[in-house]
Design a protein around this motif. Structure first.
Motif, PDB file in Angstrom:
ATOM      1  N   THR A  93       0.824  -1.206   0.000  1.00  0.00           N
ATOM      2  CA  THR A  93       0.000   0.000   0.000  1.00  0.00           C
ATOM      3  C   THR A  93       0.857   1.254   0.000  1.00  0.00           C
ATOM      4  N   ASP A  94       2.020   1.200   0.604  1.00  0.00           N
ATOM      5  CA  ASP A  94       2.901   2.363   0.650  1.00  0.00           C
ATOM      6  C   ASP A  94       3.472   2.687  -0.719  1.00  0.00           C
ATOM      7  N   THR A  95       3.720   1.696  -1.516  1.00  0.00           N
ATOM      8  CA  THR A  95       4.402   1.931  -2.784  1.00  0.00           C
ATOM      9  C   THR A  95       3.532   2.662  -3.791  1.00  0.00           C
ATOM     10  N   ASP A  96       2.223   2.702  -3.570  1.00  0.00           N
ATOM     11  CA  ASP A  96       1.341   3.354  -4.524  1.00  0.00           C
ATOM     12  C   ASP A  96       1.575   4.863  -4.600  1.00  0.00           C
ATOM     13  N   ASN A  97       1.695   5.535  -3.444  1.00  0.00           N
ATOM     14  CA  ASN A  97       1.748   6.992  -3.422  1.00  0.00           C
ATOM     15  C   ASN A  97       3.038   7.557  -2.836  1.00  0.00           C
ATOM     16  N   ALA A  98       4.010   6.745  -2.539  1.00  0.00           N
ATOM     17  CA  ALA A  98       5.182   7.208  -1.808  1.00  0.00           C
ATOM     18  C   ALA A  98       6.333   7.563  -2.747  1.00  0.00           C
ATOM     19  N   THR A  99       7.157   8.485  -2.255  1.00  0.00           N
ATOM     20  CA  THR A  99       8.355   8.855  -2.996  1.00  0.00           C
ATOM     21  C   THR A  99       9.432   7.806  -2.748  1.00  0.00           C
ATOM     22  N   PRO A 100      10.415   7.725  -3.612  1.00  0.00           N
ATOM     23  CA  PRO A 100      11.499   6.751  -3.406  1.00  0.00           C
ATOM     24  C   PRO A 100      12.243   6.991  -2.082  1.00  0.00           C
ATOM     25  N   GLU A 101      12.414   8.251  -1.706  1.00  0.00           N
ATOM     26  CA  GLU A 101      13.101   8.555  -0.443  1.00  0.00           C
ATOM     27  C   GLU A 101      12.311   8.016   0.750  1.00  0.00           C
ATOM     28  N   TYR A 102      10.993   8.224   0.695  1.00  0.00           N
ATOM     29  CA  TYR A 102      10.133   7.745   1.774  1.00  0.00           C
ATOM     30  C   TYR A 102      10.176   6.226   1.859  1.00  0.00           C
ATOM     31  N   LEU A 103      10.100   5.574   0.721  1.00  0.00           N
ATOM     32  CA  LEU A 103      10.151   4.107   0.699  1.00  0.00           C
ATOM     33  C   LEU A 103      11.465   3.595   1.269  1.00  0.00           C
ATOM     34  N   LEU A 104      12.562   4.253   0.938  1.00  0.00           N
ATOM     35  CA  LEU A 104      13.863   3.860   1.456  1.00  0.00           C
ATOM     36  C   LEU A 104      13.921   4.047   2.969  1.00  0.00           C
ATOM     37  N   GLU A 105      13.413   5.178   3.454  1.00  0.00           N
ATOM     38  CA  GLU A 105      13.388   5.432   4.900  1.00  0.00           C
ATOM     39  C   GLU A 105      12.536   4.394   5.620  1.00  0.00           C
ATOM     40  N   MET A 106      11.391   4.061   5.036  1.00  0.00           N
ATOM     41  CA  MET A 106      10.511   3.073   5.667  1.00  0.00           C
ATOM     42  C   MET A 106      11.172   1.700   5.707  1.00  0.00           C
ATOM     43  N   GLU A 107      11.825   1.343   4.635  1.00  0.00           N
ATOM     44  CA  GLU A 107      12.501   0.042   4.603  1.00  0.00           C
ATOM     45  C   GLU A 107      13.617  -0.005   5.646  1.00  0.00           C
ATOM     46  N   GLU A 108      14.373   1.070   5.753  1.00  0.00           N
ATOM     47  CA  GLU A 108      15.437   1.132   6.759  1.00  0.00           C
ATOM     48  C   GLU A 108      14.852   1.046   8.162  1.00  0.00           C
ATOM     49  N   PHE A 109      13.745   1.744   8.388  1.00  0.00           N
ATOM     50  CA  PHE A 109      13.110   1.698   9.705  1.00  0.00           C
ATOM     51  C   PHE A 109      12.611   0.292  10.022  1.00  0.00           C
ATOM     52  N   ARG A 110      11.987  -0.365   9.046  1.00  0.00           N
ATOM     53  CA  ARG A 110      11.486  -1.729   9.278  1.00  0.00           C
ATOM     54  C   ARG A 110      12.619  -2.680   9.641  1.00  0.00           C
ATOM     55  N   GLU A 111      13.729  -2.547   8.939  1.00  0.00           N
ATOM     56  CA  GLU A 111      14.883  -3.399   9.248  1.00  0.00           C
ATOM     57  C   GLU A 111      15.406  -3.109  10.652  1.00  0.00           C
ATOM     58  N   LYS A 112      15.465  -1.835  10.994  1.00  0.00           N
ATOM     59  CA  LYS A 112      15.920  -1.444  12.330  1.00  0.00           C
ATOM     60  C   LYS A 112      14.963  -1.973  13.399  1.00  0.00           C
ATOM     61  N   LEU A 113      13.669  -1.906  13.125  1.00  0.00           N
ATOM     62  CA  LEU A 113      12.673  -2.420  14.067  1.00  0.00           C
ATOM     63  C   LEU A 113      12.790  -3.932  14.215  1.00  0.00           C
ATOM     64  N   LYS A 114      12.932  -4.648  13.102  1.00  0.00           N
ATOM     65  CA  LYS A 114      13.088  -6.105  13.176  1.00  0.00           C
ATOM     66  C   LYS A 114      14.308  -6.480  14.010  1.00  0.00           C
ATOM     67  N   LYS A 115      15.416  -5.767  13.762  1.00  0.00           N
ATOM     68  CA  LYS A 115      16.642  -6.044  14.527  1.00  0.00           C
ATOM     69  C   LYS A 115      16.440  -5.751  16.004  1.00  0.00           C
ATOM     70  N   ALA A 116      15.790  -4.627  16.292  1.00  0.00           N
ATOM     71  CA  ALA A 116      15.564  -4.241  17.688  1.00  0.00           C
ATOM     72  C   ALA A 116      14.707  -5.278  18.400  1.00  0.00           C
ATOM     73  N   ILE A 117      13.667  -5.760  17.740  1.00  0.00           N
ATOM     74  CA  ILE A 117      12.808  -6.786  18.348  1.00  0.00           C
ATOM     75  C   ILE A 117      13.586  -8.090  18.505  1.00  0.00           C
ATOM     76  N   ALA A 118      14.371  -8.443  17.500  1.00  0.00           N
ATOM     77  CA  ALA A 118      15.160  -9.681  17.576  1.00  0.00           C
ATOM     78  C   ALA A 118      16.204  -9.616  18.680  1.00  0.00           C
ATOM     79  N   ASN A 119      16.692  -8.417  18.999  1.00  0.00           N
ATOM     80  CA  ASN A 119      17.710  -8.265  20.034  1.00  0.00           C
ATOM     81  C   ASN A 119      17.143  -8.183  21.442  1.00  0.00           C
ATOM     82  N   LEU A 120      15.824  -8.145  21.569  1.00  0.00           N
ATOM     83  CA  LEU A 120      15.234  -8.162  22.904  1.00  0.00           C
ATOM     84  C   LEU A 120      15.540  -9.509  23.556  1.00  0.00           C
TER      85      LEU A 120
END
Length: 173
Positions: A93-120
């Protein structure tokens, strides 16, 4: 006169435990997940962990340990699958209206969140995922994990604090 319990660290005792419980635990998980390969993988990992922790698990409680560990591992995998599915749906749903910069930031955030949860720590991650991904109440989580509601509250609080440290104070959980 009471006899001393056999040691799980003894190879013969461990083999006997494996033979006695492998099939039933595998069937138990197969009925829960509907995937024989996944059930076998989980049970295999549980027995590896049992071998690693053999000195700390008493023989009288080994059956309960095996079932609890198998169930918790299954719940963790389900929670992870939900995160992945939610991530994929959000990504679509994000890819429909998002800019490439926004998509990159979201992907980086998701990876950071996954890592943070995995490190709990495992106990904090378990209750956090049950609460946030499975939408379980604290009472339901306390029954699944086998601790009191206050213990669940403490673990989630610690998990949130650790995630906030890693991800920043402006996040809403």
């Amino acid at each position: 006169m009471s006899e001393q319990e056999p040691s799980i660290c003894d190879q013969e005792t461990y083999d006997q435990i494996f033979r006695n419980h492998y099939d039933t635990v595998t069937r138990y998980l197969y009925y829960k997940c509907g995937n024989l390969q996944q059930a076998e993988d989980i049970v295999q990992n549980v027995f590896v962990k049992l071998w690693e922790l053999c000195a700390s698990v008493s023989f009288s409680k080994v059956k309960a340990y095996i079932y609890r560990a198998a169930n918790n591992t299954f719940l963790n995998e389900k929670a992870h699958e939900k995160v992945v599915l939610k991530h994929l749906r959000t990504k679509e749903t994000d890819t429909d209206n998002a800019t490439p910069e926004y998509l990159l930031e979201m992907e980086e955030f998701r990876e950071k969140l996954k890592k943070a949860i995995a490190n709990l720590p495992e106990k904090q991650r378990e209750v956090y995922l049950l609460s946030r991904m499975e939408k379980k109440s604290y009472l339901e989580i306390s029954q699944i994990v086998g601790i009191g509601v206050k213990g669940v509250e403490r673990r989630i609080s610690k998990a949130l604090l650790q995630l906030r440290e890693v991800l920043g104070n402006d996040l809403k959980f």
